[in-house]
Write a protein that holds these residues in place. Structure first.
Motif, PDB file in Angstrom:
ATOM      1  N   UNK A   1     101.388  57.835  29.658  1.00 52.53           N
ATOM      2  CA  UNK A   1     101.623  57.745  30.906  1.00 52.53           C
ATOM      3  C   UNK A   1     100.561  56.966  31.490  1.00 52.53           C
ATOM      4  N   UNK A   2     101.029  55.996  32.379  1.00 52.69           N
ATOM      5  CA  UNK A   2      99.996  54.863  32.803  1.00 52.69           C
ATOM      6  C   UNK A   2     100.496  54.575  34.282  1.00 52.69           C
ATOM      7  N   UNK A   3      99.435  54.301  35.132  1.00 51.99           N
ATOM      8  CA  UNK A   3     100.047  53.886  36.624  1.00 51.99           C
ATOM      9  C   UNK A   3      99.167  52.462  36.296  1.00 51.99           C
ATOM     10  N   UNK A   4      99.903  51.367  36.781  1.00 48.39           N
ATOM     11  CA  UNK A   4      99.887  50.162  36.796  1.00 48.39           C
ATOM     12  C   UNK A   4      99.747  49.410  38.197  1.00 48.39           C
ATOM     13  N   UNK A   5      98.986  48.590  38.499  1.00 51.64           N
ATOM     14  CA  UNK A   5      98.867  47.794  39.491  1.00 51.64           C
ATOM     15  C   UNK A   5      98.684  46.236  39.256  1.00 51.64           C
ATOM     16  N   UNK A   6      99.424  45.412  40.060  1.00 52.64           N
ATOM     17  CA  UNK A   6      99.095  44.177  40.138  1.00 52.64           C
ATOM     18  C   UNK A   6      98.044  43.449  40.879  1.00 52.64           C
ATOM     19  N   UNK A   7      97.562  42.103  40.668  1.00 56.60           N
ATOM     20  CA  UNK A   7      96.876  41.323  41.499  1.00 56.60           C
ATOM     21  C   UNK A   7      97.308  41.239  42.799  1.00 56.60           C
ATOM     22  N   UNK A   8      96.353  41.728  43.831  1.00 55.26           N
ATOM     23  CA  UNK A   8      97.044  41.538  45.244  1.00 55.26           C
ATOM     24  C   UNK A   8      97.492  39.901  45.356  1.00 55.26           C
ATOM     25  N   UNK A  24     106.206  56.073  33.605  1.00 52.09           N
ATOM     26  CA  UNK A  24     106.613  57.040  33.160  1.00 52.09           C
ATOM     27  C   UNK A  24     107.547  57.853  34.295  1.00 52.09           C
ATOM     28  N   UNK A  25     107.121  58.078  35.545  1.00 53.40           N
ATOM     29  CA  UNK A  25     107.859  58.864  36.468  1.00 53.40           C
ATOM     30  C   UNK A  25     107.207  58.696  37.651  1.00 53.40           C
ATOM     31  N   UNK A  26     108.209  59.031  38.688  1.00 59.14           N
ATOM     32  CA  UNK A  26     107.755  59.036  40.155  1.00 59.14           C
ATOM     33  C   UNK A  26     106.951  60.130  40.453  1.00 59.14           C
ATOM     34  N   UNK A  27     106.855  61.025  39.720  1.00 60.17           N
ATOM     35  CA  UNK A  27     105.976  62.276  40.075  1.00 60.17           C
ATOM     36  C   UNK A  27     104.471  62.077  39.545  1.00 60.17           C
ATOM     37  N   UNK A  28     104.422  61.259  38.684  1.00 64.79           N
ATOM     38  CA  UNK A  28     103.095  60.654  38.154  1.00 64.79           C
ATOM     39  C   UNK A  28     102.539  59.793  39.304  1.00 64.79           C
ATOM     40  N   UNK A  71     104.736  44.771  34.988  1.00 71.40           N
ATOM     41  CA  UNK A  71     105.150  45.868  36.123  1.00 71.40           C
ATOM     42  C   UNK A  71     106.537  45.787  36.072  1.00 71.40           C
ATOM     43  N   UNK A  72     107.383  44.729  36.096  1.00 66.80           N
ATOM     44  CA  UNK A  72     108.931  44.849  36.214  1.00 66.80           C
ATOM     45  C   UNK A  72     109.226  45.615  34.920  1.00 66.80           C
ATOM     46  N   UNK A  73     108.653  45.030  33.811  1.00 64.71           N
ATOM     47  CA  UNK A  73     109.145  45.442  32.367  1.00 64.71           C
ATOM     48  C   UNK A  73     108.834  47.040  32.462  1.00 64.71           C
ATOM     49  N   UNK A  74     107.625  47.458  32.762  1.00 69.66           N
ATOM     50  CA  UNK A  74     107.521  48.780  32.675  1.00 69.66           C
ATOM     51  C   UNK A  74     108.537  49.849  33.710  1.00 69.66           C
ATOM     52  N   UNK A  75     108.892  49.133  34.772  1.00 70.80           N
ATOM     53  CA  UNK A  75     109.681  49.949  35.633  1.00 70.80           C
ATOM     54  C   UNK A  75     110.932  49.962  34.841  1.00 70.80           C
ATOM     55  N   UNK A  76     111.583  48.756  34.488  1.00 74.53           N
ATOM     56  CA  UNK A  76     112.811  48.809  33.824  1.00 74.53           C
ATOM     57  C   UNK A  76     112.941  49.581  32.352  1.00 74.53           C
ATOM     58  N   UNK A  78     111.260  52.279  31.847  1.00 74.70           N
ATOM     59  CA  UNK A  78     111.201  53.583  32.447  1.00 74.70           C
ATOM     60  C   UNK A  78     112.517  54.223  33.081  1.00 74.70           C
ATOM     61  N   UNK A  79     113.259  53.195  33.560  1.00 74.29           N
ATOM     62  CA  UNK A  79     114.430  53.463  34.143  1.00 74.29           C
ATOM     63  C   UNK A  79     114.254  53.649  35.587  1.00 74.29           C
ATOM     64  N   UNK A  80     112.822  53.462  36.030  1.00 72.47           N
ATOM     65  CA  UNK A  80     112.650  53.581  37.450  1.00 72.47           C
ATOM     66  C   UNK A  80     112.779  52.342  38.487  1.00 72.47           C
ATOM     67  N   UNK A  81     113.181  51.165  37.687  1.00 70.68           N
ATOM     68  CA  UNK A  81     113.294  50.052  38.887  1.00 70.68           C
ATOM     69  C   UNK A  81     114.432  50.149  39.580  1.00 70.68           C
TER      70      UNK A  81
END
Length: 90
Positions: A1-8, A24-28, A71-76, A78-81
């Motif tokens: 489980x990882x939280x990711x952040x892109x450059x502002x 992984x999840x919106x709960x996380x 970021x986009x790849x992780x969302x896709x 995980x099914x969260x995109x």
């Protein structure tokens, strides 16, 4: 489980913004955001928008720096995109 952040880099409201996501999840994601005092109003269906001023603090708290592609790849993966075409019109 990882939280990711892109450059502002996304300009709005006189600052630059990053996207904060979970692989992984919106709960996380919501738990991490709440723990860092990020208001729920910053949530946009599959990510939080966070101002540039918070970037270093969020990385220090455990968010992993990532490219927008990662970021986009992780969302896709995980099914969260939520695709642009599926976002409600304002």
């Amino acid at each position: 489980m990882t939280v990711l952040i892109d450059v502002p880099r996304w300009p709005a409201h006189n600052t630059l913004w990053s996207h904060l996501v979970s692989d992984t999840s919106l709960d996380e994601l919501h738990r991490f955001a709440a723990g860092q005092g990020i208001p729920r109003r910053g949530f946009d269906l599959d990510h939080y928008d966070v101002p540039e001023a918070r970037y270093d603090e969020l990385v220090a708290a455990g968010a992993r720096p990532a490219t927008m592609r990662e970021i986009v790849l992780a969302l896709r993966t995980s099914g969260l995109r939520v695709a642009g075409r599926d976002r409600p019109t304002k």
